[in-house]
Design an enzyme around this catalytic site. Structure first.
Site, short mmCIF file in Angstrom:
data_model
loop_
_atom_site.label_atom_id
_atom_site.label_comp_id
_atom_site.label_asym_id
_atom_site.label_seq_id
_atom_site.Cartn_x
_atom_site.Cartn_y
_atom_site.Cartn_z
N SER A 1 0.92 -1.34 -0.02
CA SER A 1 0.16 0.07 0.15
C SER A 1 0.88 1.11 -0.22
O SER A 1 2.12 1.26 -0.01
CB SER A 1 -0.87 0.01 1.27
OG SER A 1 -0.04 0.30 2.25
N LYS A 2 0.23 2.44 0.29
CA LYS A 2 1.15 3.69 -0.07
C LYS A 2 2.15 3.80 1.31
O LYS A 2 3.04 4.46 1.07
CB LYS A 2 0.11 4.87 0.33
CG LYS A 2 -0.72 5.08 -1.07
CD LYS A 2 -0.64 6.68 -1.62
CE LYS A 2 -1.22 6.89 -2.62
NZ LYS A 2 -2.32 7.70 -2.80
N ARG A 3 1.76 3.22 2.11
CA ARG A 3 2.48 3.02 3.36
C ARG A 3 4.01 2.67 3.04
O ARG A 3 5.10 2.98 3.41
CB ARG A 3 1.85 2.06 4.36
CG ARG A 3 2.57 1.62 5.56
CD ARG A 3 1.59 1.22 6.46
NE ARG A 3 0.71 0.30 5.84
CZ ARG A 3 0.73 -1.09 5.70
NH1 ARG A 3 1.98 -1.59 6.13
NH2 ARG A 3 -0.11 -1.76 5.07
N GLY B 1 5.65 3.29 0.32
CA GLY B 1 6.20 4.16 -0.75
C GLY B 1 5.33 4.35 -2.05
O GLY B 1 4.30 4.20 -2.04
#
Ligand code: GLU
Length: 475
Positions: free
Chosen positions: A240-242, A244
């Protein structure tokens, strides 16, 4: 073989979607099949043209081309609706007049699935009454009537999949406002487009038994399914965006090469069956067989992507690399475009800088001191090699200016000149090389100093060294 990539334009092209696209493309090209692109834009509230464009750009960048389309799912709404009414007419679906909220509450009280409550109501109502109320203009949704028994289908990745039909709800296929639902639209489109193989992410696996029931009820042959496993971040959690960057466009901006990204994505859930990792597009197309789709989740390892990128970069034809470098340095005021015309010099420069770069950005950074007259000075390098002992730094640079005067401009002669000067001054060669490197490149690190000298040439070296002395004095 007819395959499709069917993105929903509700966001950018993320890594998972790109992997699905690449897999479908590789299979289509390996098998000499057809790849259809279908934009699933039926969720009007969440879809927009900008996302569609970003997805098309991302596919273009990856080199994923398609043979038919892009088709837009929203263009098929009449057919979706007709399919729902056909299912109704054939007794494979029924009208649901109920108030969804009341059904939900009742289902909760009785511990049943809401669709089974709706089914009971339909049965209590009877066909004639149902038809009469519809004719009278009462709004209704249409639900698939899930038969008793079991739904079994074969998945290329997971093998035989079995679902008890008691666990499958009578899904709504046409809402009371006349809009088709997702599963109906997908099946109707895949059948219309004669899709033979549906390869998509594992997250769709729970939809598949419903879709299989729809194929059967509509009398269409089912495609072969392949559900590829999730992509995980290096911490073992869903990517996920977590973690990067997850948008393909971000990697393009970071200087990742499309063929490195394609290579990397191809290995997320597939293996060539030997220990090869670095593969060109042609090699991937040649090797990509569905037999080797992997069952286990794959990990998005950014280090591996960087490594693959460096490998692809060093195999890239010079001309293309020069094109990228030109684009990346184009905004620099003192960019010496003229130097790029000297192909022999450019070839030598690339040999020198390629091993030091894993991305195009890094390549451009490495090339900058050779291609731009104005240097960017790294503060740390300046502090360490000039400012800590400015008098010595100046003295050493001046000594080198003298040592290089009249010397033959070759690696060997320059090295001899530098080393003998270090000996005369009774210091290690490094003491001369460090301040010299800062004056020539502005940086702490660079290719070997004698390569740098040769690539820059006598005049630019002399002027940068003099510039260095003046700078140190001026500080
Ligand atoms: N539109 C779906 C998505 O973007 C894919 C549907 C499918 O492949 O069947 O997740």
């Amino acid at each position: 073989m007819r395959l499709r990539f069917a993105p929903s334009p509700t966001g950018y092209l993320h890594v998972g979607g790109a992997r699905t696209a690449v897999f479908n493309w590789l299979i289509a090209r390996h098998e000499g099949g057809v790849l259809v692109l279908r934009i699933e834009d039926t969720d009007r509230a969440r879809s927009d043209d900008e996302h569609t464009q970003v997805i098309l750009d991302g596919l273009g960048w990856l080199g994923v081309d398609w043979d038919e389309g892009p088709f837009f799912q929203s263009e098929g709404v009449e057919r979706h609706r007709a399919d729902a009414y056909r299912l109704l007419a054939d007794g494979n679906a029924y009208r649901d007049f109920s108030d969804p909220e009341a059904v939900r509450v009742e289902a909760q009280e009785r511990g049943m699935h809401p669709s089974r409550v709706a089914r009971e109501q339909m049965q209590a109502l009877g066909d004639e009454e149902s038809a009469r109320r519809a004719e009278a203009g009462e709004p209704f949704a249409i639900r698939l009537l899930v038969p008793d028994g079991e739904t079994v289908f074969h998945d290329l990745v997971h093998g035989d999949m079995r679902f008890g039909n008691e666990d499958i709800d009578d899904l709504v296929i046409l809402r009371s406002d006349g809009t088709p639902t997702y599963n109906l639209a997908v099946v109707s489109d895949d059948a219309e487009m004669l899709i033979t193989h549906v390869l998509r992410g594992d997250d769709h696996l729970s939809n598949t038994p419903k879709q299989v029931l729809l194929y059967r009820a509509l009398g269409h042959p089912e495609p072969v399914f392949a559900h590829v496993p999730l992509i995980l971040g290096s911490d073992g959690r869903k990517l996920s965006k977590r973690h990067g960057a997850t948008a393909v466009g971000d990697y393009a901006k970071e200087g990742i090469l499309p063929e490195a990204m394609t290579n990397f994505l191809a290995l997320l859930g597939w293996s060539p069956g030997d220990d090869r990792e670095l593969m060109t597009r042609d090699e991937l197309v040649e090797a990509f067989h569905t037999d080797r789709l992997l069952k286990s989740a794959s990990v998005f390892d950014t280090e591996k992507l960087a490594w693959l990128n460096g490998q692809h970069l060093s195999r890239h034809p010079d001309q293309e690399l020069v094109g990228h470098i030109r684009a990346l340095l184009d905004h620099e005021e003192t960019f010496r475009r003229d130097l790029l015309d000297d192909t022999a010099w450019v070839g030598e420069l690339l040999e020198v800088i390629k091993p030091r770069a894993r991305t195009l950005d890094e390549l451009a950074d490495q090339a900058r001191p050779f291609l731009c007259d104005e240097l960017h000075f790294d503060e740390k390098a300046v502090a360490k090699h000039w400012e800590k002992d400015p008098a010595s730094a100046m003295e050493r640079l001046e000594a080198l200016i003298e040592a290089f005067e009249g010397v033959e401009w070759s690696r060997k002669a320059l090295e001899t000149a530098l080393r003998s000067r270090a000996e005369v001054m009774d210091v290690g060669a490094g003491k001369l090389i460090h301040p010299l490197r800062v004056s020539l490149t502005g940086n702490m690190a660079s290719p070997g100093i004698f390569d740098v000298l040769v690539m820059l040439g006598r005049e630019r070296v002399a002027s940068r060294m003099k510039g260095g002395v003046a700078r140190i004095r001026g500080r």
